[in-house]
Design an enzyme around this catalytic site. Sequence first.
Site, mmCIF file in Angstrom:
data_model
loop_
_atom_site.group_PDB
_atom_site.id
_atom_site.type_symbol
_atom_site.label_atom_id
_atom_site.label_comp_id
_atom_site.label_asym_id
_atom_site.label_seq_id
_atom_site.Cartn_x
_atom_site.Cartn_y
_atom_site.Cartn_z
ATOM 1 N N ASP A 34 0.818 -1.212 0.000
ATOM 2 C CA ASP A 34 0.000 0.000 0.000
ATOM 3 C C ASP A 34 0.858 1.272 0.000
ATOM 4 O O ASP A 34 0.699 2.158 0.850
ATOM 5 C CB ASP A 34 -0.931 0.026 1.218
ATOM 6 N N GLU A 48 -10.990 -1.064 -4.281
ATOM 7 C CA GLU A 48 -10.344 -0.455 -3.117
ATOM 8 C C GLU A 48 -9.167 0.396 -3.572
ATOM 9 O O GLU A 48 -8.843 0.476 -4.760
ATOM 10 C CB GLU A 48 -9.878 -1.532 -2.133
#
Length: 663
Positions: free
Chosen positions: A365, A537
Amino acid sequence: MARRSSGMVALILALTAAITADAQQAQVPPGAPETPYVDPAKAYLFAHMTKARYGVLYYSVSEDGLHWRQVNGGRPVSEDYHGHASIARGADGRYFLVGNKSDEDPYIRFWVSDDLIRWTPWGNYKPDLSNIPGHARALQRIGAPKLFFDQRSGKFLLTWHTPNVPGDPKDPERYWASQRTLYVQSRDLKTFEGRPRRLFDWDMATIDTILQPDDAGPGYCAIVKDERYPSYDWTTGKTIRMSCAPSLTGPYPQPGPPLSPNFREAPTLIRAPNDQDWLLYYEQYAGTSYGLSKAPRLRGPWYQVSGNSGVAAWDRYAMPAGLRHGSMIQIDRKQYDAIVAAFPDNDSKAKAGTFTNPLLPSGPDPSVYREGDTYYYMHTLGDRLEIWRTKNITDLANAERKLVWQAPSQPAPNGVAIWAPELHRINGSWYIYYTAAETGHNDDAHRGIFVLRNNASDPLTGAWQDMGKLKTRYAGIDGTTFAAGGKRYFVYSPYVGPDSVLSIVAMRDPVTLEGPETIIARPDQSWERQGGRQILEGPAFFEGPRGDIYLSYSGSACWSDDYAVGLLHAKPGSDLLDAKSWTKRLQPVVAKSAAAGVYAPGHNGFFTTPGGETWIVYHANPGPDMRCTPKRSPRIQRVEWSRDGQPVFAQPVGSARQLAKPR
């Protein structure tokens, strides 16, 4: 008068030099040592595959058209391309490259480049192989697509070969004997004129067809591989032959005698730098060596040139070992220098301006924020937040690093599963948006987005204040914020029923949401539903050069190798809180590349460089079936822009590929 006289003198000197060079060449006895002619304004590029890596794009270059060397230290120059490289230069000066994933691939694929260094996808063409006149029952096979741009008509001629008889272990050559050369024409490689047709009427197998304007008149010459197997009854089998016709699409008469020995293929043709000779290269398959035939005119006389013999005194050309099927084009010296600089050999001085992915061995991420010439980087650490600071984003391993927040040791709503941090500077203060779950409840129903604020000018100093949890409508993850049109917005990935979707809401200030939320995207494409979940997402904002608004996102479960990056687009000035303002690309813009060793690329962000370049940062796994673990590592690649202001994403590249550093 003096200026006129000096110009005349220069012309005379140039003509004298040319005549002298010709005379010297003519005076060399047959078999005696020769000095190749070099034009300081010309050079050559050979785009090809290799015996070791079939279908992968490599480059070799030459200054004289005879002596070749590989660039990039013998490494590929693209991990995205696959095919039998064929390059044509269009009317607007851009270069177009054609390929396909395999003969079974139903699509012919195109790439475009302004500089022969960066190739970006251009489009696909799916030929209808049913009911081809004179080639009934054609198989769904597309072999070695090749491009020719015809200056006279302003059209591309796209050729390939297709069989209509399946192979058989007892008679494998019947498959190859059924190959016929097919073609279509197009002005832009976006729309194509009519259905595929046979280029030749002969009852003879042909593959690897290339075209060249006839230097003896207004017509064209087709150079082909005679694909029948050689025998006493067909001595020309598996040789390179030529047929010349009055028009581009024929009719072409039966081809002439062989220009090569038997068992040669993949012809490619260039004009020698002296503009007096044609150089016809062909491969002795599979990757054994390259041969060369030479002629003053396309119609001959042709003879075979000695090279790669192992005896230097005999050789008149030299080609690195293991090169296979491709195409040669003439380039100028400026292009030659740029290609050599962009794809340097493996010495440290040449590599100073390049880097390789991944940037760190671990970094799920990832996000990057730049201010001035300084980059700030963050990624998921699970129980804390740290900031990396560097002026060289490609050297994160040596960047300054600071712990700025630790998850509470006591039960708290943000006590566990600290994910997806993003650093932003808004109105002079620093903010970190991150995902967390409640202590003792590490599940989707208890996840949310939290905010920290720091009023210091330096985010690695000062105090970070916990501003609490954003009051979103749903439980969710992966929050981001951006400003557009004088307004600030917040986007996140809420859990809505069985889906993870994308939702947008206005912000009154960096820690306060205002008004209703709008779901702008749902996982409605098959590629967004891999791994047993239906997920969108990791939204990330970036703006186009014409004011277009883009939101990327990651689709599918992160534990699936097919986790990939998708894209939403809103036109400038549109109402971003209206779901109808957003359009979704139906296919991912960044997806796994098994050839490059990159799996599950996703959860990305974007940053711009001081030089105005746009870059994507994303994580990926270095192998299959590695799921959502710290083995996901951060990578960056440049995002190009099309002429109409649309982002063009390169597919992931592996650790073997040197990339130019951000500027």
